[in-house]
Design an enzyme around this catalytic site. Structure first.
Site: not given
Length: 651
Positions: A344, A373, A391, A393, A395, A474, A520
């Site tokens: 993000c 991570r 991910q 991902d 946004h 979320k 997200h």
RNA sequence: GCCGACGUAGCUCAGCUGGUAGAGCACUUCACUCGUAAUGAAGGGGUCCGGGGUUCGAAUCCCCGCGUCGGCUCCA
């Protein structure tokens, strides 16, 4: 007092009648078979007086009552286990022992210096068997709190004391707890709300399965207790079947399939980070292609951002304060840097690289975002829990007015993906956690927006209180793996905090600066986890469009190799992932190997095919389906690929 | 990270109470040229997870690491 039986018949019983009386009144056979009785959805011991209020819909539970009956004897087995442990390991302190899905467990605090492992099971099981054969009745007794406390203090059972004290202190003022129920079987007396079967003999088959650690009350600040898992059934056959099913499920374990099919591997030199082999990469790329196409069609624009950043960024984003333990740091020319654990902040850099107008919104960025991570070592688990996470991902930067539509769009997109694979995901709404940024007003607002989107779409969901991300609530999509463990895949998160922290804006219709809202979104969750779940879901038998090898040409003998190669080349030119098996092996052997590799199409070529310019098609599982021209085969497989057909039954 | 178990050939595993490693599959070579789930023969292949220690001698016993597995906590 009258009761209503499941078949609609009324049952008249004298006042104070028990479950046993009810069963006896219906018939002597049922009286013998009865385990417990259920009235208006609540299960009672046979010896307890029946409730006299409510609709009084009564059902006698027997061995045939399925899960409800199994739950009873599993709970019974937990007590018998604790009974045996107290006898075999003097000084053991007992905690809790509930029935769970497909079994039971009991948490124990073993005396200092004592530990148990699976080698100790036979002796414990033997002692349990003695108590079962002794047919000890389960006797319920409601006793005053003080009596129960005295008993457990006297026995040196601090966990039971704590449980009782908490029962008392957590009780609402209008319904104070004055008594607790104790269940006795043999010499063992357990604090327990019940219900139980009439006696231990009802446990017909049981098995201790594993031993594990578990924190007292599930809190890692507490002492770690020893947890023993076991299960119980009404017959040896049922137990064996259950164990067989477990064994079968293990065959679909993605770690095993990944090794066997050459999809990916792990090295001790980089724990938690998969190495993708060519066949695994083919699956990945098929998925990535779908992802790219679908994101494009839905107005997302693909980006790519760095993985290493000055820690200043992480201080600004809040990761430094809230997420530091999970991050990797290094120094570059004396400058402290951190690997990104999330994408993000990177996407915010892209957003804020230009002035934005309300006309630009929503801005939707998508990225195959590689994040790192530091997951605790004990939690790593094949592809399902890794430290190197890619991910899928995205946004979305949008106006307040656009939030609901955007969230809804994400949920629709998720539904599309999950349907494509025949997944049935569970939705969870996760609300504000203790560790968080932003004001309570922000959180109220964000949580309400998610609920509105869910309700507008009429989606069923569970609330997972306190499990939101540190920057926002979320909606998560959960799936189950081959042995029943639940994993979070997709997530849609609403974020009012990050735009605030980075001070990003857009110019509104009113020519004033406004704060955009961020959504997200990840639908696979991560490519790693998603492929892990897919592998188990399909048992390695991927749909043709994502199969690592879609077809393999199998020449009958050496003299067909040249024709076989021409077939392979032709398919490859048409974009089919195709191999040729030119080994000097028998046709039977080549087929066997291809079947074991779960290759969807085997193309057998011998004299007949060579002469007619055909291929003998054998489908994985289905077997020989006859010879067709190469064109016809190409058209068939091409259609399966382009329609993303689900060609294999889910495992 | 915590509790328990485990770590022997590419894979699956055997190796009893310490005496310097073995099977099947896979791989290589040769022969066979095969029609819908295993052709045969020969051969190569191991720092017994790593490091210390005990011992005349350690894959085997002890200690410390690392990793994996099952849970717990945590998490996409």
């Amino acid at each position: 007092m009258d009761y209503l039986l499941p078949n609609g018949d009324p049952l008249e019983l004298p006042d104070g009648a028990t479950g046993a009386d009810a069963a006896a009144a219906i018939g002597p056979g049922l009286a013998r078979a009865a385990l417990a009785v259920k009235v208006d959805g609540v299960t009672y011991d046979l010896a307890r007086p029946l409730p006299t209020h409510g609709e009084r819909r009564l059902e006698v539970l027997t061995e045939r009552s399925g899960e409800q009956a199994l739950e009873l004897i599993r709970h019974d087995a937990a007590h018998v286990f604790a009974e045996a442990m107290l006898e075999l390991y003097p000084g053991v302190k007992i905690a809790i022992g509930p029935p769970i899905e497909s079994g039971f467990y009991y948490d124990l605090d073993l005396p200092a210096g004592v530990s148990i492992n699976e080698d100790d099971f036979p002796a414990i099981e033997a002692r349990m068997r003695e108590h079962i054969e002794a047919d000890e009745p389960f006797l319920r007794e409601d006793v005053p709190v003080a009596v129960a406390l005295d008993r457990y203090r006297g026995e040196g059972q601090p966990y039971k004391v704590e449980l009782i004290e908490d029962l008392v202190s957590n009780a609402p003022a209008e319904a104070p707890v004055e008594t607790v129920s104790l269940y006795t079987n043999g010499s063992f007396v357990d604090l327990c709300r019940g219900p139980h079967a009439p006696s231990t003999r009802r446990i017909k088959a049981f098995k201790l399965q594993s031993v594990a650690g578990a924190y007292w009350r599930g809190d890692s600040k507490n002492k770690m207790l020893t947890r023993v898992y076991g299960t119980a059934f009404f017959s040896d056959k049922d137990l064996e079947q259950h164990l067989e099913r477990l064994e079968l499920a293990r065959r679909n374990d993605h770690r095993k399939l990944g090794r066997e099919l050459g999809l990916f591997m792990f090295s001790d030199l980089s724990p938690g980070s998969p190495f993708w082999q060519p066949h695994g990469m083919a699956v990945w790329n098929a998925l990535a292609e779908l992802w790219r196409e679908q994101n494009g069609a839905r107005g997302y624009r693909e980006v790519k951002t760095p993985i290493l950043y000055d820690v200043e960024l992480w201080k600004r984003s809040g990761h430094w304060d809230k997420y530091q333990e999970n991050m990797y740091f290094t120094e570059v020319e004396e400058r402290p840097m951190g690997l990104k654990p999330m994408n993000c902040p990177a996407h915010i850099q892209l957003y804020s690289a230009a002035r934005r107008s309300y006309r630009d919104l929503p801005v939707r960025y998508s990225e195959q975002g590689l994040v790192h991570r530091h997951e605790p070592s004990g939690t790593l688990h094949g592809l399902l829990r890794v430290r190197h996470i890619t991910q899928d991902d995205a946004h979305i930067f949008c106006t307040e007015d656009q939030v609901e539509d955007e969230v809804l769009g994400c949920l629709e997109f998720g539904a599309f993906i999950y349907e494509l694979f025949g997944f049935e995901a569970r939705l969870e709404l996760s609300t504000r956690p203790e560790q968080r940024v932003g004001t309570d007003a922000m959180w109220d607002h964000a949580e309400a927006a998610l609920v509105r989107a869910l309700e507008r779409r009429g989606l069923a969901y569970e609330v997972n209180a306190g499990d939101g991300a540190f920057y926002g609530p979320k909606i998560d999509l959960h799936m189950t793996d081959s042995i029943g463990r639940s994993w979070q895949l997709g997530t849609v998160q609403l974020d009012y905090a990050m735009p605030e922290r980075f001070g990003i804006t857009y110019t509104g219709e009113d020519n004033a600066e406004h704060r955009p809202v961020m959504v997200h979104r990840a639908l696979f969750g991560s490519f790693e986890r998603f492929i892990g779940i897919l592998t188990e879901h399909f048992g390695g038998e991927f749909p043709v469009w994502m199969a690592p090898v879609q077809a393999i040409v199998l020449p009958i003998s050496d003299r067909h190799n040249a024709y076989g190669e021409s077939v392979r080349a032709r398919l490859a030119a048409a974009g089919v992932r195709c191999e040729l098996d030119a080994r000097g092996e028998s046709a039977g052997r080549k087929i066997r190997d291809a079947e074991r590799r779960r290759i969807p199409f085997m193309l057998v070529v011998g004299d007949r095919e060579q002469e007619s310019g055909q291929v003998g098609v054998r489908e994985h599982r289905a077997g020989d389906t006859g010879a067709v021209s190469i064109e016809a085969f190409l058209q068939h497989i091409g259609e399966l690929i382009s329609t993303l057909a689900l060609t294999t039954p889910a495992a």
